[in-house]
Design a protein around this motif. Structure first.
Motif, PDB file in Angstrom:
ATOM      1  N   SER A  76       0.850  -1.178   0.000  1.00 41.31           N
ATOM      2  CA  SER A  76       0.000   0.000   0.000  1.00 41.31           C
ATOM      3  C   SER A  76       0.890   1.234   0.000  1.00 41.31           C
ATOM      4  CB  SER A  76      -0.865  -0.013   1.266  1.00 41.31           C
ATOM      5  OG  SER A  76      -1.541   1.206   1.406  1.00 41.31           O
ATOM      6  N   TRP A  77       0.565   2.193  -0.849  1.00 41.24           N
ATOM      7  CA  TRP A  77       1.260   3.475  -0.928  1.00 41.24           C
ATOM      8  C   TRP A  77       0.216   4.569  -0.768  1.00 41.24           C
ATOM      9  CZ3 TRP A  77       6.504   4.349  -1.756  1.00 41.24           C
ATOM     10  CH2 TRP A  77       7.273   3.242  -2.101  1.00 41.24           C
ATOM     11  N   PHE A  78       0.593   5.685  -0.135  1.00 40.73           N
ATOM     12  CA  PHE A  78      -0.328   6.792   0.074  1.00 40.73           C
ATOM     13  C   PHE A  78       0.258   8.079  -0.482  1.00 40.73           C
ATOM     14  CE2 PHE A  78      -1.961  10.338   2.682  1.00 40.73           C
ATOM     15  CZ  PHE A  78      -3.304  10.228   2.356  1.00 40.73           C
ATOM     16  N   ASN A  79      -0.584   8.841  -1.200  1.00 41.47           N
ATOM     17  CA  ASN A  79      -0.174  10.139  -1.713  1.00 41.47           C
ATOM     18  C   ASN A  79      -0.883  11.211  -0.875  1.00 41.47           C
ATOM     19  OD1 ASN A  79       0.028  12.596  -3.179  1.00 41.47           O
ATOM     20  ND2 ASN A  79       0.429  11.450  -5.049  1.00 41.47           N
ATOM     21  N   PRO A  80      -0.131  11.932  -0.008  1.00 38.97           N
ATOM     22  CA  PRO A  80      -0.765  12.911   0.881  1.00 38.97           C
ATOM     23  C   PRO A  80      -1.371  14.118   0.155  1.00 38.97           C
ATOM     24  CG  PRO A  80       1.629  12.991   1.101  1.00 38.97           C
ATOM     25  CD  PRO A  80       1.303  11.842   0.201  1.00 38.97           C
ATOM     26  N   VAL A  81      -0.917  14.425  -1.040  1.00 41.08           N
ATOM     27  CA  VAL A  81      -1.442  15.566  -1.786  1.00 41.08           C
ATOM     28  C   VAL A  81      -2.804  15.229  -2.398  1.00 41.08           C
ATOM     29  CG1 VAL A  81      -1.047  17.138  -3.726  1.00 41.08           C
ATOM     30  CG2 VAL A  81       0.868  16.454  -2.258  1.00 41.08           C
ATOM     31  N   THR A  82      -2.892  14.093  -3.065  1.00 42.65           N
ATOM     32  CA  THR A  82      -4.132  13.697  -3.731  1.00 42.65           C
ATOM     33  C   THR A  82      -5.045  12.858  -2.841  1.00 42.65           C
ATOM     34  OG1 THR A  82      -3.151  11.682  -4.640  1.00 42.65           O
ATOM     35  CG2 THR A  82      -2.972  13.703  -5.968  1.00 42.65           C
ATOM     36  N   LYS A  83      -4.553  12.451  -1.680  1.00 43.76           N
ATOM     37  CA  LYS A  83      -5.264  11.572  -0.737  1.00 43.76           C
ATOM     38  C   LYS A  83      -5.567  10.212  -1.357  1.00 43.76           C
ATOM     39  CE  LYS A  83      -7.387  15.258   1.916  1.00 43.76           C
ATOM     40  NZ  LYS A  83      -8.638  15.801   2.428  1.00 43.76           N
ATOM     41  N   ASP A  84      -4.765   9.789  -2.299  1.00 45.91           N
ATOM     42  CA  ASP A  84      -4.969   8.513  -2.974  1.00 45.91           C
ATOM     43  C   ASP A  84      -4.137   7.436  -2.304  1.00 45.91           C
ATOM     44  OD1 ASP A  84      -5.928   6.754  -5.022  1.00 45.91           O
ATOM     45  OD2 ASP A  84      -3.933   6.874  -5.915  1.00 45.91           O
ATOM     46  N   GLN A  85      -4.741   6.283  -2.137  1.00 48.87           N
ATOM     47  CA  GLN A  85      -4.034   5.097  -1.676  1.00 48.87           C
ATOM     48  C   GLN A  85      -4.020   4.131  -2.838  1.00 48.87           C
ATOM     49  OE1 GLN A  85      -5.443   1.839  -1.244  1.00 48.87           O
ATOM     50  NE2 GLN A  85      -3.711   0.899  -0.259  1.00 48.87           N
ATOM     51  N   ALA A  86      -2.854   3.563  -3.145  1.00 55.86           N
ATOM     52  CA  ALA A  86      -2.735   2.614  -4.256  1.00 55.86           C
ATOM     53  C   ALA A  86      -2.107   1.323  -3.756  1.00 55.86           C
ATOM     54  CB  ALA A  86      -1.888   3.215  -5.369  1.00 55.86           C
ATOM     55  N   LEU A  92       7.913   7.110  -5.198  1.00 56.66           N
ATOM     56  CA  LEU A  92       8.256   8.341  -4.466  1.00 56.66           C
ATOM     57  C   LEU A  92       8.206   9.556  -5.385  1.00 56.66           C
ATOM     58  CD1 LEU A  92      11.162   6.950  -2.263  1.00 56.66           C
ATOM     59  CD2 LEU A  92       8.882   7.646  -1.475  1.00 56.66           C
ATOM     60  N   LYS A  93       8.677   9.412  -6.623  1.00 53.30           N
ATOM     61  CA  LYS A  93       8.644  10.517  -7.585  1.00 53.30           C
ATOM     62  C   LYS A  93       7.223  10.898  -7.976  1.00 53.30           C
ATOM     63  CE  LYS A  93      13.237   9.918  -9.491  1.00 53.30           C
ATOM     64  NZ  LYS A  93      14.064   9.420 -10.591  1.00 53.30           N
ATOM     65  N   MET A  94       6.280   9.941  -7.893  1.00 53.74           N
ATOM     66  CA  MET A  94       4.873  10.227  -8.176  1.00 53.74           C
ATOM     67  C   MET A  94       4.168  10.821  -6.958  1.00 53.74           C
ATOM     68  SD  MET A  94       3.475   7.123 -10.605  1.00 53.74           S
ATOM     69  CE  MET A  94       4.282   5.707  -9.869  1.00 53.74           C
ATOM     70  N   GLY A  95       4.911  10.991  -5.841  1.00 52.54           N
ATOM     71  CA  GLY A  95       4.348  11.621  -4.648  1.00 52.54           C
ATOM     72  C   GLY A  95       3.821  10.668  -3.595  1.00 52.54           C
ATOM     73  N   TYR A  96       4.030   9.368  -3.787  1.00 51.08           N
ATOM     74  CA  TYR A  96       3.529   8.377  -2.834  1.00 51.08           C
ATOM     75  C   TYR A  96       4.562   8.107  -1.747  1.00 51.08           C
ATOM     76  CZ  TYR A  96      -0.418   7.518  -5.858  1.00 51.08           C
ATOM     77  OH  TYR A  96      -1.565   7.675  -6.590  1.00 51.08           O
ATOM     78  N   THR A  97       4.073   7.894  -0.534  1.00 52.27           N
ATOM     79  CA  THR A  97       4.940   7.608   0.611  1.00 52.27           C
ATOM     80  C   THR A  97       4.296   6.513   1.449  1.00 52.27           C
ATOM     81  OG1 THR A  97       3.840   9.250   1.998  1.00 52.27           O
ATOM     82  CG2 THR A  97       5.738  10.014   0.724  1.00 52.27           C
ATOM     83  N   GLY A  98       4.943   6.162   2.547  1.00 52.69           N
ATOM     84  CA  GLY A  98       4.344   5.234   3.508  1.00 52.69           C
ATOM     85  C   GLY A  98       4.121   3.841   2.982  1.00 52.69           C
TER      86      GLY A  98
END
Length: 178
Positions: free
Chosen positions: A83-93, A106-112
């Motif tokens: 699971s990855w989370f993007n804090p800007v878009t609030k998307d979880q993938a 990470l370059k697409m903005g996903y963390t965690g």
């Protein structure tokens, strides 16, 4: 007569044991669910036990739907799904480890990055293909038996194969290994 009975029993037991397909060891199976957040207009894929149901409801997630079953542990022919989370878009993938590198995510903005489950890398008996669909900044996980027309109407496109899961119900069509 006893030899015939013993032979017949042995053959039947062997056939039943080897026909279990990928679902052997059900104690290591984990249900995978999709939740929807109406405020963010976003879907999330969550393995059973990843979060408590009360937490999900408190965070605004609704419409819990089991989409398939996966594995808790690694093994041959299985891929880790994170699971990855993007804090800007609030998307979880939910991304299989061989789809994107950590650097790309990470370059697409996903963390965690967090391990969710292990999925099959090849089709076999009692399996179902799982796809990722994309719309804007949102990704949704949909099994091949899912209601894809509903997601197309919502604007999801770019269907991409991810991995194989075990169907969510025992009465679905059983797929034969090719």
């Amino acid at each position: 007569m006893k030899k015939t009975f013993f032979l017949l029993t042995t053959v039947l037991a062997t056939a039943l044991y080897t026909n279990k397909g990928f679902s052997q060891g059900s104690d290591e199976l984990v249900s995978v669910y999709r939740w929807y957040n109406a405020a963010d207009k976003n879907f999330v894929t969550v393995a059973d036990g990843e979060y408590q149901e009360g937490q999900m409801l408190n965070w605004g997630w609704k419409n819990k739907t089991q989409i398939f079953t996966a594995y808790r542990n690694p093994a041959p022919d299985r891929v880790a799904v994170n699971s990855w989370f993007n804090p800007v878009t609030k998307d979880q993938a939910s991304i299989a480890e061989d789809e994107y590198t950590d650097d790309q995510m990470l370059k697409m903005g996903y963390t965690g990055k967090k391990l969710q489950f292990y999925a099959l890398t090849r089709r076999g008996p009692n399996t179902i293909a799982v796809y990722r669909w994309h719309k804007g900044d949102d990704w949704v996980t949909i099994p091949e038996e899912g209601d894809t027309d509903a997601y197309i109407k919502k604007g999801y496109r770019h269907k991409t194969y991810q991995y194989y899961g075990i169907p969510r119900a025992t009465d679905v069509v059983v797929y034969n290994q090719l």
